[in-house]
Scaffold this motif. Structure first.
Motif, PDB file in Angstrom:
ATOM      1  N   PRO A 131      -6.506  11.617 -10.032  1.00  0.00           N
ATOM      2  CA  PRO A 131      -5.823  11.849  -8.745  1.00  0.00           C
ATOM      3  C   PRO A 131      -4.406  12.413  -8.949  1.00  0.00           C
ATOM      4  N   GLN A 132      -3.909  13.098  -7.952  1.00  0.00           N
ATOM      5  CA  GLN A 132      -2.502  13.493  -7.962  1.00  0.00           C
ATOM      6  C   GLN A 132      -1.669  12.271  -7.577  1.00  0.00           C
ATOM      7  N   SER A 133      -0.423  12.247  -8.021  1.00  0.00           N
ATOM      8  CA  SER A 133       0.370  11.035  -7.788  1.00  0.00           C
ATOM      9  C   SER A 133       1.866  11.333  -7.814  1.00  0.00           C
ATOM     10  N   TYR A 134       2.621  10.341  -7.363  1.00  0.00           N
ATOM     11  CA  TYR A 134       4.079  10.357  -7.507  1.00  0.00           C
ATOM     12  C   TYR A 134       4.457   9.241  -8.486  1.00  0.00           C
ATOM     13  N   ILE A 135       5.253   9.609  -9.514  1.00  0.00           N
ATOM     14  CA  ILE A 135       5.766   8.620 -10.463  1.00  0.00           C
ATOM     15  C   ILE A 135       7.141   8.188  -9.969  1.00  0.00           C
ATOM     16  N   VAL A 136       7.282   6.909  -9.683  1.00  0.00           N
ATOM     17  CA  VAL A 136       8.506   6.392  -9.054  1.00  0.00           C
ATOM     18  C   VAL A 136       9.232   5.436  -9.996  1.00  0.00           C
ATOM     19  N   LYS A 137      10.524   5.695 -10.212  1.00  0.00           N
ATOM     20  CA  LYS A 137      11.372   4.775 -10.973  1.00  0.00           C
ATOM     21  C   LYS A 137      12.333   4.102 -10.006  1.00  0.00           C
ATOM     22  N   VAL A 138      12.559   2.813 -10.235  1.00  0.00           N
ATOM     23  CA  VAL A 138      13.404   2.052  -9.314  1.00  0.00           C
ATOM     24  C   VAL A 138      14.715   1.667  -9.999  1.00  0.00           C
ATOM     25  N   LYS A 139      15.720   1.389  -9.172  1.00  0.00           N
ATOM     26  CA  LYS A 139      17.042   1.038  -9.694  1.00  0.00           C
ATOM     27  C   LYS A 139      17.071  -0.373 -10.268  1.00  0.00           C
ATOM     28  N   ASN A 140      16.266  -1.245  -9.710  1.00  0.00           N
ATOM     29  CA  ASN A 140      16.214  -2.636 -10.158  1.00  0.00           C
ATOM     30  C   ASN A 140      14.748  -3.046 -10.262  1.00  0.00           C
ATOM     31  N   ALA A 141      14.360  -3.499 -11.468  1.00  0.00           N
ATOM     32  CA  ALA A 141      12.955  -3.844 -11.702  1.00  0.00           C
ATOM     33  C   ALA A 141      12.463  -4.945 -10.763  1.00  0.00           C
ATOM     34  N   ASN A 142      13.371  -5.797 -10.302  1.00  0.00           N
ATOM     35  CA  ASN A 142      12.977  -6.881  -9.398  1.00  0.00           C
ATOM     36  C   ASN A 142      12.551  -6.362  -8.017  1.00  0.00           C
ATOM     37  N   MET A 143      12.850  -5.082  -7.739  1.00  0.00           N
ATOM     38  CA  MET A 143      12.508  -4.502  -6.439  1.00  0.00           C
ATOM     39  C   MET A 143      11.141  -3.824  -6.447  1.00  0.00           C
ATOM     40  N   MET A 144      10.471  -3.792  -7.612  1.00  0.00           N
ATOM     41  CA  MET A 144       9.220  -3.047  -7.733  1.00  0.00           C
ATOM     42  C   MET A 144       8.147  -3.526  -6.755  1.00  0.00           C
ATOM     43  N   LYS A 145       8.031  -4.821  -6.630  1.00  0.00           N
ATOM     44  CA  LYS A 145       6.989  -5.377  -5.760  1.00  0.00           C
ATOM     45  C   LYS A 145       7.223  -4.963  -4.313  1.00  0.00           C
ATOM     46  N   ASP A 146       8.474  -5.068  -3.855  1.00  0.00           N
ATOM     47  CA  ASP A 146       8.802  -4.735  -2.470  1.00  0.00           C
ATOM     48  C   ASP A 146       8.625  -3.234  -2.214  1.00  0.00           C
ATOM     49  N   ILE A 147       9.085  -2.394  -3.163  1.00  0.00           N
ATOM     50  CA  ILE A 147       8.953  -0.943  -3.011  1.00  0.00           C
ATOM     51  C   ILE A 147       7.479  -0.533  -3.031  1.00  0.00           C
ATOM     52  N   SER A 148       6.712  -1.170  -3.924  1.00  0.00           N
ATOM     53  CA  SER A 148       5.272  -0.889  -4.004  1.00  0.00           C
ATOM     54  C   SER A 148       4.589  -1.159  -2.664  1.00  0.00           C
ATOM     55  N   HIS A 149       4.952  -2.284  -2.043  1.00  0.00           N
ATOM     56  CA  HIS A 149       4.353  -2.644  -0.748  1.00  0.00           C
ATOM     57  C   HIS A 149       4.702  -1.612   0.323  1.00  0.00           C
ATOM     58  N   LYS A 150       5.950  -1.120   0.315  1.00  0.00           N
ATOM     59  CA  LYS A 150       6.387  -0.135   1.321  1.00  0.00           C
ATOM     60  C   LYS A 150       5.690   1.210   1.116  1.00  0.00           C
ATOM     61  N   ILE A 151       5.516   1.599  -0.153  1.00  0.00           N
ATOM     62  CA  ILE A 151       4.850   2.879  -0.442  1.00  0.00           C
ATOM     63  C   ILE A 151       3.393   2.844   0.011  1.00  0.00           C
ATOM     64  N   LYS A 152       2.750   1.686  -0.129  1.00  0.00           N
ATOM     65  CA  LYS A 152       1.345   1.548   0.293  1.00  0.00           C
ATOM     66  C   LYS A 152       1.169   1.815   1.784  1.00  0.00           C
ATOM     67  N   GLN A 153       2.244   1.575   2.554  1.00  0.00           N
ATOM     68  CA  GLN A 153       2.164   1.745   4.010  1.00  0.00           C
ATOM     69  C   GLN A 153       2.273   3.208   4.426  1.00  0.00           C
ATOM     70  N   ILE A 154       2.676   4.090   3.488  1.00  0.00           N
ATOM     71  CA  ILE A 154       2.848   5.506   3.815  1.00  0.00           C
ATOM     72  C   ILE A 154       1.485   6.188   3.954  1.00  0.00           C
ATOM     73  N   ASN A 155       1.303   6.907   5.015  1.00  0.00           N
ATOM     74  CA  ASN A 155       0.036   7.593   5.270  1.00  0.00           C
ATOM     75  C   ASN A 155      -0.223   8.663   4.213  1.00  0.00           C
ATOM     76  N   GLY A 156      -1.408   8.638   3.596  1.00  0.00           N
ATOM     77  CA  GLY A 156      -1.771   9.602   2.554  1.00  0.00           C
ATOM     78  C   GLY A 156      -1.741   8.999   1.160  1.00  0.00           C
ATOM     79  N   VAL A 157      -1.146   7.809   1.041  1.00  0.00           N
ATOM     80  CA  VAL A 157      -1.124   7.119  -0.254  1.00  0.00           C
ATOM     81  C   VAL A 157      -2.385   6.279  -0.374  1.00  0.00           C
ATOM     82  N   ASP A 158      -3.157   6.524  -1.438  1.00  0.00           N
ATOM     83  CA  ASP A 158      -4.420   5.821  -1.640  1.00  0.00           C
ATOM     84  C   ASP A 158      -4.169   4.416  -2.188  1.00  0.00           C
TER      85      ASP A 158
END
Length: 303
Positions: A131-158
């Motif tokens: 699949p095509q994808s976006y590779i995302v780096k975060v400023k704080n590793a502790n935020m990965m879970k929260d950012i992951s959840h928000k990205i899942k809500q974006i339309n078009g993200v599998d």
């Protein structure tokens, strides 16, 4: 006029304190050497753990900076939709960088990972299942879970993947190492104060009669205390600077030896370590020396 008299008195007192300090250091040479040695020994042990914590903290930051998550996209998206998803991800709080990976790039990267076995992927160019994808780096590793959840809500993200279990365990280990390292440093700091306090106490005890006489003729506690505090600061600084020199020589040898065997990580350069610990030790040595002297003289002022 009064201000001039006050400043003159302050200057004369300061000269007296310095004269008394250096006179005591020279007169009690054995205790001076013993105190400096005690500070040096305590700071050497403290320094070894501080160097360990600094390197572990740097390695932890390197690991955290390399952590990334992948947002896999649906196959049937137009370029405008893909760009819009990328913009939405970039706008999220805590996102450091966003890189698009096409299906073709994903296949090429997979081939590189397989190395000699890349031939297993031959023929997939025409019917690429990756699949095509976006590779995302975060400023704080502790935020990965929260950012992951928000990205899942974006339309078009599998789906979004970042190895949640591995990341959470890794962050837990890093946190434990930092807490344990800091706790050990604090314990050693207290032990250093006790050791130096007891060493300086012997020197103060030898001058107990002198302190008693000064008290009886009307000297204030602080007038008596200042030469001892300055003496403690000087002893602390001398011991700290000697220990920094020894640590720098040991670390320079050890870092060159270890760096030649490490592949993923590299220890901090010796000039960076020396710069950090010189600053830390100058402050810590002065504080330990002053506290040691202050604690030691306190009981002899109650006469």
């Amino acid at each position: 006029m009064k201000q001039g008299v006050f400043m003159d008195m302050l200057f004369r007192n300061f000269k007296y304190f310095l004269r008394e300090t250096f006179s005591n250091l020279i007169r009690n040479r054995l205790m001076t050497v013993a105190s400096i040695t005690s500070v040096m020994a305590a700071m050497l042990i403290l320094g070894l753990f501080l160097i360990l914590v600094l390197n572990v903290n740097t390695m932890a930051n390197q690991v955290e900076s390399q952590l990334e998550l992948k947002a896999f996209l649906n196959d049937n998206l137009t370029k405008e939709q893909i760009d819009r998803i990328g913009s939405n991800i970039k706008s999220l709080e805590g996102v450091a960088s966003v890189t698009f990976e096409s299906k073709e790039q994903a296949l090429e990267n997979f081939k590189k990972q397989l190395g000699d076995k890349s031939y297993l992927l031959e023929g997939l160019e025409k019917d690429n299942p990756l699949p095509q994808s976006y590779i995302v780096k975060v400023k704080n590793a502790n935020m990965m879970k929260d950012i992951s959840h928000k990205i899942k809500q974006i339309n078009g993200v599998d789906k979004v993947s970042y190895g949640q279990d591995v990341v959470e365990k890794l962050l837990g280990i890093i946190k434990i190492i930092r807490v344990v390292g800091l706790s050990i440093i604090l314990i050693l700091f207290v032990i250093s104060i006790v050791i130096i306090s007891n060493t300086i106490k012997l020197g103060v005890y030898a001058r107990r009669k002198e302190i008693s006489i000064m008290k009886y003729i009307g000297a204030t506690d602080w007038f008596i205390r200042w030469p001892f505090l300055i003496e403690g600061i000087i002893l602390g600084l001398l011991g700290a600077l000697i220990s920094v020199t020894i640590l720098a020589l040991i670390y320079d040898y050890a870092a060159n030896l270890i760096n030649s065997r490490l592949i993923v990580f590299e220890l901090l350069p010796v000039d960076k370590i020396v710069g950090d610990i010189t600053l830390y030790f100058s402050v810590i040595g002065a504080i330990i020396g002053a506290l040691g002297s202050g604690i030691s003289i306190k009981r002899f002022l109650n006469v």
